[in-house]
Design a protein around this motif. Structure first.
Motif, PDB file in Angstrom:
ATOM      1  N   LEU A   1      31.628  25.565 -47.884  1.00 19.59           N
ATOM      2  CA  LEU A   1      31.618  24.431 -48.804  1.00 19.59           C
ATOM      3  C   LEU A   1      32.953  23.698 -48.660  1.00 19.59           C
ATOM      4  O   LEU A   1      33.940  24.281 -48.200  1.00 19.59           O
ATOM      5  CB  LEU A   1      31.433  24.918 -50.244  1.00 19.59           C
ATOM      6  N   TYR A   2      32.962  22.426 -49.054  1.00 22.18           N
ATOM      7  CA  TYR A   2      34.163  21.606 -48.913  1.00 22.18           C
ATOM      8  C   TYR A   2      34.585  21.067 -50.269  1.00 22.18           C
ATOM      9  O   TYR A   2      33.778  20.481 -50.981  1.00 22.18           O
ATOM     10  CB  TYR A   2      33.879  20.455 -47.941  1.00 22.18           C
ATOM     11  N   ILE A   3      35.850  21.281 -50.611  1.00 26.17           N
ATOM     12  CA  ILE A   3      36.357  20.860 -51.919  1.00 26.17           C
ATOM     13  C   ILE A   3      37.361  19.722 -51.766  1.00 26.17           C
ATOM     14  O   ILE A   3      38.353  19.843 -51.031  1.00 26.17           O
ATOM     15  CB  ILE A   3      37.069  22.027 -52.648  1.00 26.17           C
ATOM     16  N   LEU A   4      37.097  18.610 -52.462  1.00 27.10           N
ATOM     17  CA  LEU A   4      38.061  17.512 -52.513  1.00 27.10           C
ATOM     18  C   LEU A   4      39.052  17.857 -53.618  1.00 27.10           C
ATOM     19  O   LEU A   4      38.654  18.135 -54.747  1.00 27.10           O
ATOM     20  CB  LEU A   4      37.349  16.192 -52.834  1.00 27.10           C
ATOM     21  N   PRO A   5      40.359  17.883 -53.306  1.00 28.77           N
ATOM     22  CA  PRO A   5      41.354  18.273 -54.311  1.00 28.77           C
ATOM     23  C   PRO A   5      41.666  17.171 -55.312  1.00 28.77           C
ATOM     24  O   PRO A   5      41.592  15.989 -54.986  1.00 28.77           O
ATOM     25  CB  PRO A   5      42.595  18.595 -53.473  1.00 28.77           C
ATOM     26  N   TRP A   6      42.026  17.586 -56.523  1.00 24.83           N
ATOM     27  CA  TRP A   6      42.473  16.634 -57.537  1.00 24.83           C
ATOM     28  C   TRP A   6      43.765  15.988 -57.086  1.00 24.83           C
ATOM     29  O   TRP A   6      43.938  14.781 -57.174  1.00 24.83           O
ATOM     30  CB  TRP A   6      42.689  17.343 -58.881  1.00 24.83           C
ATOM     31  N   HIS A   7      44.700  16.804 -56.548  1.00 25.19           N
ATOM     32  CA  HIS A   7      46.021  16.310 -56.169  1.00 25.19           C
ATOM     33  C   HIS A   7      46.356  16.824 -54.763  1.00 25.19           C
ATOM     34  O   HIS A   7      46.749  17.994 -54.609  1.00 25.19           O
ATOM     35  CB  HIS A   7      47.051  16.790 -57.194  1.00 25.19           C
ATOM     36  N   SER A   8      46.208  15.990 -53.775  1.00 25.81           N
ATOM     37  CA  SER A   8      46.380  16.444 -52.387  1.00 25.81           C
ATOM     38  C   SER A   8      47.815  16.870 -52.081  1.00 25.81           C
ATOM     39  O   SER A   8      48.036  17.740 -51.238  1.00 25.81           O
ATOM     40  CB  SER A   8      45.917  15.361 -51.402  1.00 25.81           C
ATOM     41  N   CYS A   9      48.813  16.287 -52.764  1.00 24.28           N
ATOM     42  CA  CYS A   9      50.212  16.693 -52.534  1.00 24.28           C
ATOM     43  C   CYS A   9      50.373  18.173 -52.879  1.00 24.28           C
ATOM     44  O   CYS A   9      51.030  18.930 -52.161  1.00 24.28           O
ATOM     45  CB  CYS A   9      51.171  15.880 -53.393  1.00 24.28           C
ATOM     46  N   ALA A  10      49.760  18.581 -53.993  1.00 23.71           N
ATOM     47  CA  ALA A  10      49.876  19.966 -54.456  1.00 23.71           C
ATOM     48  C   ALA A  10      49.066  20.906 -53.576  1.00 23.71           C
ATOM     49  O   ALA A  10      49.543  21.977 -53.192  1.00 23.71           O
ATOM     50  CB  ALA A  10      49.406  20.064 -55.904  1.00 23.71           C
ATOM     51  N   THR A  11      47.844  20.502 -53.218  1.00 21.03           N
ATOM     52  CA  THR A  11      46.978  21.370 -52.422  1.00 21.03           C
ATOM     53  C   THR A  11      47.506  21.541 -51.005  1.00 21.03           C
ATOM     54  O   THR A  11      47.582  22.656 -50.488  1.00 21.03           O
ATOM     55  CB  THR A  11      45.541  20.807 -52.402  1.00 21.03           C
ATOM     56  N   ALA A  12      47.920  20.451 -50.371  1.00 23.97           N
ATOM     57  CA  ALA A  12      48.440  20.541 -48.997  1.00 23.97           C
ATOM     58  C   ALA A  12      49.651  21.477 -48.933  1.00 23.97           C
ATOM     59  O   ALA A  12      49.843  22.195 -47.953  1.00 23.97           O
ATOM     60  CB  ALA A  12      48.813  19.147 -48.486  1.00 23.97           C
ATOM     61  N   ALA A  13      50.452  21.480 -50.019  1.00 27.32           N
ATOM     62  CA  ALA A  13      51.673  22.308 -50.046  1.00 27.32           C
ATOM     63  C   ALA A  13      51.365  23.806 -50.009  1.00 27.32           C
ATOM     64  O   ALA A  13      52.260  24.616 -49.776  1.00 27.32           O
ATOM     65  CB  ALA A  13      52.495  21.984 -51.289  1.00 27.32           C
ATOM     66  N   MET A  14      50.103  24.171 -50.214  1.00 29.74           N
ATOM     67  CA  MET A  14      49.730  25.590 -50.216  1.00 29.74           C
ATOM     68  C   MET A  14      49.416  26.118 -48.809  1.00 29.74           C
ATOM     69  O   MET A  14      49.187  27.310 -48.630  1.00 29.74           O
ATOM     70  CB  MET A  14      48.515  25.819 -51.122  1.00 29.74           C
ATOM     71  N   TYR A  15      49.406  25.235 -47.818  1.00 29.40           N
ATOM     72  CA  TYR A  15      48.945  25.637 -46.482  1.00 29.40           C
ATOM     73  C   TYR A  15      50.033  25.628 -45.407  1.00 29.40           C
ATOM     74  O   TYR A  15      50.800  24.680 -45.307  1.00 29.40           O
ATOM     75  CB  TYR A  15      47.788  24.734 -46.050  1.00 29.40           C
ATOM     76  N   PRO A  16      50.067  26.694 -44.583  1.00 28.63           N
ATOM     77  CA  PRO A  16      51.031  26.751 -43.480  1.00 28.63           C
ATOM     78  C   PRO A  16      50.608  25.913 -42.276  1.00 28.63           C
ATOM     79  O   PRO A  16      51.409  25.663 -41.379  1.00 28.63           O
ATOM     80  CB  PRO A  16      51.084  28.236 -43.120  1.00 28.63           C
ATOM     81  N   VAL A  17      49.347  25.474 -42.256  1.00 27.24           N
ATOM     82  CA  VAL A  17      48.862  24.626 -41.156  1.00 27.24           C
ATOM     83  C   VAL A  17      47.708  23.777 -41.693  1.00 27.24           C
ATOM     84  O   VAL A  17      46.981  24.190 -42.593  1.00 27.24           O
ATOM     85  CB  VAL A  17      48.369  25.489 -39.956  1.00 27.24           C
ATOM     86  N   TYR A  18      47.585  22.548 -41.159  1.00 24.51           N
ATOM     87  CA  TYR A  18      46.419  21.711 -41.463  1.00 24.51           C
ATOM     88  C   TYR A  18      45.600  21.615 -40.189  1.00 24.51           C
ATOM     89  O   TYR A  18      46.154  21.372 -39.118  1.00 24.51           O
ATOM     90  CB  TYR A  18      46.815  20.274 -41.858  1.00 24.51           C
ATOM     91  N   TYR A  19      44.292  21.797 -40.306  1.00 27.86           N
ATOM     92  CA  TYR A  19      43.417  21.604 -39.157  1.00 27.86           C
ATOM     93  C   TYR A  19      42.898  20.175 -39.204  1.00 27.86           C
ATOM     94  O   TYR A  19      42.203  19.787 -40.145  1.00 27.86           O
ATOM     95  CB  TYR A  19      42.280  22.625 -39.169  1.00 27.86           C
ATOM     96  N   VAL A  20      43.272  19.402 -38.195  1.00 26.88           N
ATOM     97  CA  VAL A  20      42.953  17.977 -38.161  1.00 26.88           C
ATOM     98  C   VAL A  20      41.730  17.763 -37.288  1.00 26.88           C
ATOM     99  O   VAL A  20      41.751  18.056 -36.090  1.00 26.88           O
ATOM    100  CB  VAL A  20      44.162  17.188 -37.630  1.00 26.88           C
TER     101      VAL A  20
END
Lengths: 373, 373
Positions: free
Chosen positions: A337-356
């Protein structure tokens, strides 16, 4: 699965939770913001805190690698290492940070600091910049955001600007305003009110013989909804626009389809006796921000508006159907499933890598954000 | 300042925000939990998710490096690399994770998984373990926590245990219960009710000829407030107790003085016109968890119970005095303040390094937590 080395993989091959970025959407979001700036003849000074990646900065600067504002010295050093120029450390300066600031002033053609206190102004006046360089400083002005900045009506800020402008060791860059109140008030009104107030500050400075080479405002809501009064400015410095999120959608900044970042998660269990299923995304994969602002709990499920993320522990999310009756057959264990975050600044900060992901929905790039201070 | 290489430094030399750990307090917290287990003749299987560090695990296992439960495979692999044994991946197993699980089964003398679904049981039954090894599995039972686990009254769990117990390729380890409801209900009642329920489950299994070598419950509140009924168990698996936090204090698990982790932050600005000051700790330094549960906002300021952290943006916190009148002279720009977190698991997860202070209040150790999945 190793964190990196996943180029070419499909999402079903990735360990979840993971943060996915839609490359085409980020490019479009960055292009649109540049267009908004061009429309009013403004420079875009991109705020980088949402993604904290070199690749994101390249897209935000249209490949020029010039003109950034960041919120931590860690970021400034990271981008300097990657060859970026004209970086503003857009954070209230305190004397403790001067040694790291001096090192950046020394290695970059343009590195700026932001001040909003007499303590910061005096530390610049009383500390010699690196040989052959000047300090370069913006004055942060509070036009209603009630965050950092000197209050626009007060003369304290006028005195600070005069002091900075007078010093032979300091280049006074002008004024920096963040319309943080656009997150809680009418966006257009906040935008125009902030411009009127900073213009008032500029004219009071001019009466004292101080000119402002740069006058800019920020915040993604105001810059995604620009207006003609912006012609009076010289630059804009929004940040969240690169990814956008559900909060921006509720503020009218974007559609849900324009949101470029989301979290992929797997169903890990069915609990029919309480009409709930669990997913492998807890607060370390999304954060608890936004709860209470969405009828679907902690986030919005892409393509599944009926699902509600009603509870989160560290590594697990509890999902219900808003109808009260969950169709377990539709969400088998292992389903993604795919979740759109309320606050992307906060959610992105939780990840050591982004898969683009590229147009083929496979991992085209892996972005490694910096973190820490 | 480099993130590492700060051994011997005092807090005033460290970049803020930073996460500080009081070494003596962690040692005492770990010792006390081992004492609680000894009192009832129980094994301690330490949950590691709060700190995710090798050093923390060494203290939790009393140096034996044996007997852990973790919530991510990333952690299990990290501890296996560091020479730990008898590790339980205490998370609902899904088929996607079997290859990484198999690799851990192969390299460790004892590596266990946790199942709570027919899908997971079947994946173990239908997949051969690495040559010369067996799968080793705990059944997760829900005794009221309403998180993961088979509902204790249902026979689904009985059937799963029987199936695991029957297979020549699987070692059935017994039952794993987490009393998550102890965070919202009376702790002693929840503890004893969970024990009664899991005991009922055990006796129903025995009637079917299935014995449980291991029967354990967890949650820091129930294990910091143990009771004689625990004699019926074989192990406890709390986690947060190593650091503790304000939430545990409100639950009666500890005093504020026993909390071993806190965030150090600096004052970065004074805003007398609104009676507020700003600090360099925003939600990336603390998280927004706990707001509404404390009269002081997002956290509790050590030695300054009058201060309230009323607002947080990404890198900045807004501080007021509960009296309404802030004494700015007492908190000059650059002054360091210490915040006790509502939820130390969440706050610690925001940091790439923990600075561990010795008795002399200087950095004695630097702990690097693992992160990701």
């Amino acid at each position: 699965m190793s964190r990196f080395g996943n180029i070419g993989k499909g999402v079903e091959e990735l360990t979840t939770p993971c943060f996915l970025v839609d490359l085409e959407k980020v490019k479009t979001n960055c292009y649109k913001m540049q267009e908004n700036c061009n429309m009013y003849g403004l420079k875009l000074r991109a705020q980088t805190k949402t993604h904290k990646t070199v690749q994101g900065c390249i897209l935000q600067t249209g490949g020029t690698k010039k003109g950034l504002v960041c919120s931590t010295l860690d970021e400034a050093e990271y981008y300097a290492d990657a060859g970026f120029e004209d970086i503003l450390y857009g954070y209230p300066l305190i004397p403790f940070h001067l040694p790291r600031v001096a090192a950046l002033v020394k290695r970059l053609a343009e590195f700026h600091v932001m001040v909003d206190s007499h303590t910061a102004v005096e530390s610049l006046l009383n500390t010699l910049p690196p040989k052959g360089h000047k300090w370069s400083a913006f004055l942060k002005v509070d036009c209603g955001g009630a965050r950092e900045g000197v209050w626009w009506e007060s003369d304290k800020g006028i005195e600070m600007a005069e002091a900075l402008n007078k010093s032979p060791n300091i280049k006074f860059m002008g004024l920096y305003v963040h319309c943080g109140n656009s997150y809680v008030k009418n966006v257009e009104e906040t935008r125009d009110e902030s411009i009127d107030r900073v213009e008032d500050f500029v004219s009071r400075l001019e009466k004292r013989g101080v000119t402002c080479p740069t006058v800019g405002i920020g915040s993604t809501p105001t810059c995604r909804q620009p207006g003609p009064k912006m012609k009076k400015l010289t630059e804009l410095h929004p940040g969240n626009y690169a990814f956008l999120d559900v909060q921006q959608n509720t503020l009218g900044s974007c559609t849900l389809e324009e949101i470029a970042g989301c979290v992929a998660t797997r169903v890990i269990g069915h609990y029919p006796h309480r009409n709930q299923m669990l997913i492998d995304c807890g607060f370390t994969g999304l954060t608890k921000q936004g709860f209470g602002n969405m009828k679907t709990g902690y986030g919005v499920f892409k393509d599944n508006p009926n699902l509600s993320l009603c509870k989160m522990t560290q590594e697990i999310g509890t999902v219900e159907d808003l109808s009260g009756k969950l169709d377990f057959g539709k969400y088998p264990i292992g389903a993604i499933l795919y979740i759109l975050p309320w606050h992307s600044c906060a959610t992105a900060a939780m990840y050591p890598v982004y898969y683009v992901l590229g147009k083929d929905e496979r991992v085209a790039e892996e972005w490694k954000p910096t973190r820490g201070w």
